[in-house]
Design a protein around this motif. Structure first.
Motif, PDB file in Angstrom:
ATOM      1  N   GLN A 119      43.130  45.210  37.257  1.00 57.17           N
ATOM      2  CA  GLN A 119      44.220  46.172  37.159  1.00 57.17           C
ATOM      3  C   GLN A 119      45.159  45.837  36.004  1.00 57.17           C
ATOM      4  O   GLN A 119      45.581  46.723  35.262  1.00 57.17           O
ATOM      5  CB  GLN A 119      45.017  46.218  38.472  1.00 57.17           C
ATOM      6  CG  GLN A 119      44.270  46.880  39.609  1.00 57.17           C
ATOM      7  CD  GLN A 119      45.208  47.317  40.724  1.00 57.17           C
ATOM      8  OE1 GLN A 119      46.050  48.170  40.518  1.00 57.17           O
ATOM      9  NE2 GLN A 119      45.049  46.729  41.900  1.00 57.17           N
ATOM     10  N   HIS A 123      45.218  48.398  32.884  1.00 54.21           N
ATOM     11  CA  HIS A 123      46.499  49.078  32.676  1.00 54.21           C
ATOM     12  C   HIS A 123      47.014  48.833  31.260  1.00 54.21           C
ATOM     13  O   HIS A 123      47.478  49.763  30.587  1.00 54.21           O
ATOM     14  CB  HIS A 123      47.515  48.578  33.699  1.00 54.21           C
ATOM     15  CG  HIS A 123      48.876  49.185  33.556  1.00 54.21           C
ATOM     16  ND1 HIS A 123      49.166  50.459  33.984  1.00 54.21           N
ATOM     17  CD2 HIS A 123      50.027  48.706  33.018  1.00 54.21           C
ATOM     18  CE1 HIS A 123      50.433  50.734  33.729  1.00 54.21           C
ATOM     19  NE2 HIS A 123      50.977  49.687  33.150  1.00 54.21           N
ATOM     20  N   GLU A 209      41.246  50.016  48.040  1.00 53.51           N
ATOM     21  CA  GLU A 209      42.428  49.616  47.270  1.00 53.51           C
ATOM     22  C   GLU A 209      43.648  50.460  47.644  1.00 53.51           C
ATOM     23  O   GLU A 209      44.753  49.930  47.811  1.00 53.51           O
ATOM     24  CB  GLU A 209      42.121  49.731  45.771  1.00 53.51           C
ATOM     25  CG  GLU A 209      43.291  49.406  44.855  1.00 53.51           C
ATOM     26  CD  GLU A 209      43.773  47.965  44.964  1.00 53.51           C
ATOM     27  OE1 GLU A 209      44.891  47.690  44.509  1.00 53.51           O
ATOM     28  OE2 GLU A 209      43.038  47.114  45.500  1.00 53.51           O
ATOM     29  N   ARG A 378      50.115  49.840  38.620  1.00 53.02           N
ATOM     30  CA  ARG A 378      48.962  49.681  37.740  1.00 53.02           C
ATOM     31  C   ARG A 378      47.957  50.746  38.161  1.00 53.02           C
ATOM     32  O   ARG A 378      48.222  51.926  38.007  1.00 53.02           O
ATOM     33  CB  ARG A 378      48.445  48.254  37.834  1.00 53.02           C
ATOM     34  CG  ARG A 378      49.435  47.256  37.186  1.00 53.02           C
ATOM     35  CD  ARG A 378      48.878  45.861  37.062  1.00 53.02           C
ATOM     36  NE  ARG A 378      49.804  45.004  36.330  1.00 53.02           N
ATOM     37  CZ  ARG A 378      50.318  43.877  36.792  1.00 53.02           C
ATOM     38  NH1 ARG A 378      50.023  43.461  38.009  1.00 53.02           N
ATOM     39  NH2 ARG A 378      51.146  43.157  36.052  1.00 53.02           N
ATOM     40  N   LEU A 379      46.819  50.352  38.705  1.00 54.15           N
ATOM     41  CA  LEU A 379      45.954  51.371  39.287  1.00 54.15           C
ATOM     42  C   LEU A 379      46.587  51.904  40.569  1.00 54.15           C
ATOM     43  O   LEU A 379      46.529  53.087  40.877  1.00 54.15           O
ATOM     44  CB  LEU A 379      44.567  50.794  39.592  1.00 54.15           C
ATOM     45  CG  LEU A 379      43.685  50.450  38.387  1.00 54.15           C
ATOM     46  CD1 LEU A 379      42.365  49.890  38.862  1.00 54.15           C
ATOM     47  CD2 LEU A 379      43.471  51.665  37.503  1.00 54.15           C
TER      48      LEU A 379
END
Length: 396
Positions: A119, A123, A209, A378-379
């Motif tokens: 991530q 990112h 996630e 981030r993700l």
């Protein structure tokens, strides 16, 4: 928001998002656009029959019980970082549903550590790309953690794929088996091994996630608000007592359900949906050029004071207020909206509610004095330095 999200493939996912995720998920149903997406979605849809809520409930209960066992083995006289624990239970649930296997601690640690690194690197590469700056160094570095994640389930996928094409009977009827057996709607061709790996990686990413993020923030919010935690516990005990949780029981738990929804309002796992302008057009009196980025932001819309009263406060009851009925439909969209709405929304609600109900029935949670988590996008939205809470067993 409506125009962009309900337009389906009219506004494709932005190229930088697709490029940033490609080391992990390749060309899959998440990243594909246009006709390619439509064909993939048609092939993948039957696999989600295995996420039917009544069928998946025992798997979720088993994973939640395993989470409690890990907490019981921990030193609860000290602070416990629940962030990796929530990753483990969410990954365990999707592992059981995808592969008909439980997830052990060693593989869970690999996934949690690699996802964190992926991530950060992905990112950084995407942010540089948005500003027209070279992000190749970050892209190259993100390949290693992506491969570490894929290597966790690669042996499972390869063995099943080879067995199916050799004519061996299917050992399990689960998501993986459905993906292996799926056929193109026009040609009748099966996915290749590489394509199955991409779809599995996507379902695994989307299936664990985002739920892990939601569970981490839900437990923090409950630990901060003892009165809401007490109400949740009373509801679980009234509906379920000490009996194993069932899908029917969850339907009788509006407090737990509203905690889930309010957590997603305050901490949507995907805070921003980047889309790409496909051709010259006007939107809100602005001239847009092809390739420009449009960002639909649940984080902003769901915390906008014009949409919600006291928008930054944790108030699960707001979802039962008739005055908020329109905003629930218009200004709450953590699972996106339109043709590309998350197909796993019901699955996510059931698993998060199962884990919350399991935890409040067993523990009284609190926030250590002076602790304040820092959200970072981030993700998904995660706490920068983990999430440390205190757990006291009920009745002790």
């Amino acid at each position: 928001v409506d125009r962009i999200l309900r337009g389906g493939t009219e506004f494709p996912k932005h190229r930088e998002l697709v490029k940033g995720l490609s080391p992990l998920i390749g060309n899959s149903v998440f990243s594909a656009n246009g006709e390619d997406w439509e064909n993939q979605r048609a092939m993948v849809n039957p696999a989600f029959a295995h996420t039917a809520l009544a069928k998946s409930m025992p798997l979720m209960v088993g994973a939640a019980d395993a989470l409690v066992a890990r907490l019981e083995a921990a030193d609860r006289s000290k602070r416990i970082n629940i962030d990796p624990m929530m990753t483990h239970v969410a990954a365990d649930i999707i592992f059981r549903t995808l592969f008909s296997q439980t997830l052990d601690t060693e593989r869970s640690f690999i996934i949690h550590r690699a996802f964190g690194r992926f991530q950060r690197l992905s990112h950084s590469a995407s942010m540089l790309g948005l500003y027209g700056l070279p992000g190749g160094w970050f892209e190259r570095r993100s390949v290693r953690p992506a491969e570490a994640i894929r290597n966790v389930f690669r042996p499972i996928v390869e063995e099943r794929f080879e067995g199916f094409h050799a004519g061996a009977p299917a050992p399990h009827q689960d998501i993986l088996q459905s993906l292996i057996e799926a056929k193109h709607p026009e040609t009748g061709a099966h996915f290749t091994l590489a394509q199955v790996m991409d779809q599995v990686a996507t379902i695994f990413l989307a299936g664990h996630e985002t739920s892990a993020s939601t569970m981490t923030w839900a437990h923090y919010l409950l630990a901060e608000c003892a009165h809401i935690q007490d109400r949740a516990r009373a509801e679980v005990m009234q509906v379920a007592g000490d009996q194993p949780l069932t899908a029917a029981m969850l339907k009788e738990m509006p407090v737990i359900r509203n905690i889930f929804r309010e957590t997603l309002r305050l901490y949507p796992p995907l805070a921003f949906f980047p889309r790409e302008v496909p051709c010259p057009m006007q939107m809100r009196d602005k001239d847009l050029v092809p390739g420009a980025m449009l960002v639909v932001a649940p984080w902003l819309t769901q915390r906008n004071k014009d949409n919600w009263a006291c928008p930054h406060s944790f108030d699960p009851d707001r979802f039962d207020d008739p005055a908020n009925a329109d905003m629930v439909k218009q200004a709450w969209f953590p699972f996106s909206r339109g043709p590309r709405v998350c197909v796993g929304a019901g699955f996510a609600q059931q698993e998060v509610m199962t884990v919350i109900a399991t935890m409040v029935r067993r523990y009284r949670m609190s926030v250590p004095r002076g602790w304040k988590p820092e959200p970072i996008s981030r993700l998904t939205i995660r706490p920068r330095r983990g999430m440390t809470l205190m757990f006291d067993r009920i009745g002790e």
